[in-house]
Design an enzyme around this catalytic site. Sequence first.
Site, PDB file in Angstrom:
ATOM      1  N   CYS A   1      -4.605 -18.996  14.524  1.00 56.21           N
ATOM      2  CA  CYS A   1      -5.252 -17.679  14.538  1.00 56.21           C
ATOM      3  C   CYS A   1      -4.196 -16.588  14.631  1.00 56.21           C
ATOM      4  O   CYS A   1      -2.995 -16.865  14.728  1.00 56.21           O
ATOM      5  CB  CYS A   1      -6.220 -17.565  15.717  1.00 56.21           C
ATOM      6  SG  CYS A   1      -5.409 -17.565  17.325  1.00 56.21           S
TER       7      CYS A   1
ATOM      8  N   CYS B   1      -1.718 -16.642  17.506  1.00 58.16           N
ATOM      9  CA  CYS B   1      -0.552 -17.508  17.315  1.00 58.16           C
ATOM     10  C   CYS B   1       0.569 -16.728  16.631  1.00 58.16           C
ATOM     11  O   CYS B   1       1.741 -16.853  16.994  1.00 58.16           O
ATOM     12  CB  CYS B   1      -0.931 -18.719  16.469  1.00 58.16           C
ATOM     13  SG  CYS B   1      -2.165 -19.801  17.203  1.00 58.16           S
TER      14      CYS B   1
ATOM     15  N   ASP C   1      11.275  11.885 -13.731  1.00 56.23           N
ATOM     16  CA  ASP C   1      12.518  12.183 -14.433  1.00 56.23           C
ATOM     17  C   ASP C   1      12.193  12.299 -15.929  1.00 56.23           C
ATOM     18  O   ASP C   1      11.181  11.774 -16.390  1.00 56.23           O
ATOM     19  CB  ASP C   1      13.517  11.063 -14.177  1.00 56.23           C
ATOM     20  CG  ASP C   1      14.801  11.261 -14.951  1.00 56.23           C
ATOM     21  OD1 ASP C   1      15.370  12.353 -14.862  1.00 56.23           O
ATOM     22  OD2 ASP C   1      15.214  10.317 -15.647  1.00 56.23           O
TER      23      ASP C   1
ATOM     24  N   ASP D   1      14.660   6.153 -13.639  1.00 55.03           N
ATOM     25  CA  ASP D   1      15.206   4.907 -14.172  1.00 55.03           C
ATOM     26  C   ASP D   1      16.723   4.821 -14.101  1.00 55.03           C
ATOM     27  O   ASP D   1      17.289   3.772 -14.361  1.00 55.03           O
ATOM     28  CB  ASP D   1      14.777   4.737 -15.632  1.00 55.03           C
ATOM     29  CG  ASP D   1      15.532   5.672 -16.568  1.00 55.03           C
ATOM     30  OD1 ASP D   1      15.785   6.823 -16.159  1.00 55.03           O
ATOM     31  OD2 ASP D   1      15.866   5.249 -17.678  1.00 55.03           O
TER      32      ASP D   1
ATOM     33  N   ASP E   1      19.145   8.679 -10.320  1.00 50.64           N
ATOM     34  CA  ASP E   1      17.833   8.871  -9.687  1.00 50.64           C
ATOM     35  C   ASP E   1      17.723   8.140  -8.346  1.00 50.64           C
ATOM     36  O   ASP E   1      16.771   8.368  -7.594  1.00 50.64           O
ATOM     37  CB  ASP E   1      16.715   8.360 -10.608  1.00 50.64           C
ATOM     38  CG  ASP E   1      16.629   9.152 -11.901  1.00 50.64           C
ATOM     39  OD1 ASP E   1      16.850  10.375 -11.840  1.00 50.64           O
ATOM     40  OD2 ASP E   1      16.356   8.547 -12.954  1.00 50.64           O
TER      41      ASP E   1
END
Length: 754
Positions: free
Chosen positions: A13, A16, A433, A638, A642
């Site tokens: 559970c 635990c 961008d 990308d 950036d």
Amino acid sequence: MTSTTLKLKGMSCASCANNIETAIQQVPGVNRVQVNFATEQASVEYDNRDTNLEAIQQAVADAGYEARESELTTGEADEQEQKERKAQQRALLTKVIVSSVIGIVLILGTLPIMLGINIPGWPMFLHHPWLQLVLATPVLFWCGQSFYVGAWKAFTHRSANMNTLVALGTGAAYLYSIFVTLFPYVLTAQGLAPDVYYEAAVVIIALLLLGRYFENRARGQTSDAIRQLMGLQANTARVVRQGEELDLPLQEVVVGDIIIVRPGEKIPVDGEVVEGSSTVDESMVTGEPVPVKKAPGEEVIGATINKTGSFRFKASRIGKDTVLAQIVQLVKDAQGSKAPIQKLADQVTGWFVPVVIAIAILTFVLWFIFMGNTTLALLTTVGVLIIACPCALGLATPTSIMVGTGKGAENGILIKDAESLERAHRIQTIVVDKTGTLTQGKPTVTDYLTVRGTADRNEIRLLQMAAAVERNSEHPLAEAVVQYAASQGVDKKSLPAVQDFDAVTGNGVQGRVNGRLVQIGTDRWMQSLGIQTESLQSRRQAWEAAAKTTAWIAVDGKAEGLIGISDALKESSTRAVGALQKMGLEVVMLTGDNQQTAEAIAQEVGIRRIFAEVRPDQKAAQIKQLQSEGKQVAMVGDGINDAPALAQADVGISIGTGTDVAIAASDITLISGDLQGIVTAIQLSKATIANIRQNLFFAFIYNVAGIPIAAGILYPFFGWLLSPIIAGAAMAFSSVSVVSNALRLRNFSPNGVR
């Protein structure tokens, strides 16, 4: 710092999971730990100068559980995990059948007494206490062994969990029944009926085991996305060794092997084409349906499909280093992480079992002492212990996260962790961008003029010097200049050497060619250098108004030429921007390009707010500015430049076709580079968070309403009392209902995204 993922055993559970997390946190040198009950794994970050893996595993063992690190490859690990899960399900099913059959027999023997009627010919001997004792004992101590062993381990480690509640509840019913079986006169002397409750203990065990069986099966379905990804992998590879072609298992391929791929076959590992050419279907990775041409020198990705020709390639990445394996690992890490919304559930779970035991004791005391009713005291106490279920709370968040991140992977969206998935639904502003994000990232030179015209052979010499300098830069615009020079007859191999090369961030590049200083860059930079550019200003402004980027070529401090560069928009850019705006999100463009070009691009895609002429080192500051306005900001980019802005944003979204640095700095990666993925990611985040909230509501309401009813709060008013058997059934299926609700996310279909 070292990071590792441990596979856990012995958890029953969410309590635990909390116990294991606490145990690992107490190990000196551990910096961070997250234990996920749904995935049964722990993500641990530790300083290997202060501790090691063995010490962490020992801490888990001392807490009464088991932790191991898988040394197998992805496919082997999954296969072994599936075998273990199926074996566990078979063992559970066997115990469910045995306990259910015995439970039915005991109920049949008890039914006339429970209903208060006499049924002629009914096998009343089945209600004999000694027979029921004989039948019930193997159910409790074989079928229900895991509950009692787990409860004992928790007790020896001074903790409590769901096993504690089950063991106390069924154990109390069983021990009370044994007492009545051995000494029935004690109760009859007090005018009480010597009733036994063996059937209650047995049926409760049967129902709990049935619930675990269904829960185990349902949780297995949450990892379907992982299995589907790994199913894409080839099983064998045709390798050339010592001039002989061999079909080898994928595990025997080594870096540097030459591998043959024939039409229609899957490419087994990542590598570089060395001979032949073909077209390859890379839709598995990029989501792009159009096959990509491959020739010598170009990279191929494992698990993609060769379409037309045959070729040979050299293996460069194998096993866990392949793109597919990294995608699988990223999804696994995301599924094993915790979302901030889970903190409340974790806090409740930490106190849950002790509070339930206290309520159970209080219930017994009130019924026994103040009401003087031993039977009701026992039934209500057992009911409280059995109906309480921390499992539903523990499963509410991680199961939804597992399904949500898996669904993201199916749609070409890789989510770093649960926190990123949760934050995405709160985004108010999307900053994109321009180059490589809104545009295709493949700029080409469309216009070229010199101050003196184009007839002089010096024009070629100027272009040659410009290409020589730009060849030293990694920028896409630099590559466009080099390619254009080649198309105009400038031989790349004959480009002169460049001394003192320097890339001036956000402005351009410069270097010395044959002793002459060549500078290529923006109009703003030329003006700051005091270089006169009036002669071609009208052309520059016209090109920029047509959404072209311009760059001056200056030699020894004099402007000699002007270049116009165009980068076409992606087909999805306008649709994606429109879809984001319809969702009520503000879309902002952030670019280092000049204001006029930026405005032209923004107008074409429908963006109203622009930050132009922003140097790479200023991009993160622009994100901060938006955040200071009280907005939750996502950055989409990308390139290497950036990365700081991606890290600064509340959610960084990188284009998967971009650089590794940008991907590493981001929270969400769009594998295909299609901006519609941003729309899908936000819609998926909203759907996942809504699903989590539903699960948490169900889990909290279940316990808030169920425990008082089991304690008999309605009995004095309506005579309603919850049978321990019904409580067991409710408890068993509460977790199943939460997991089943989470599985509904598998039907997620983003609106307007195909």
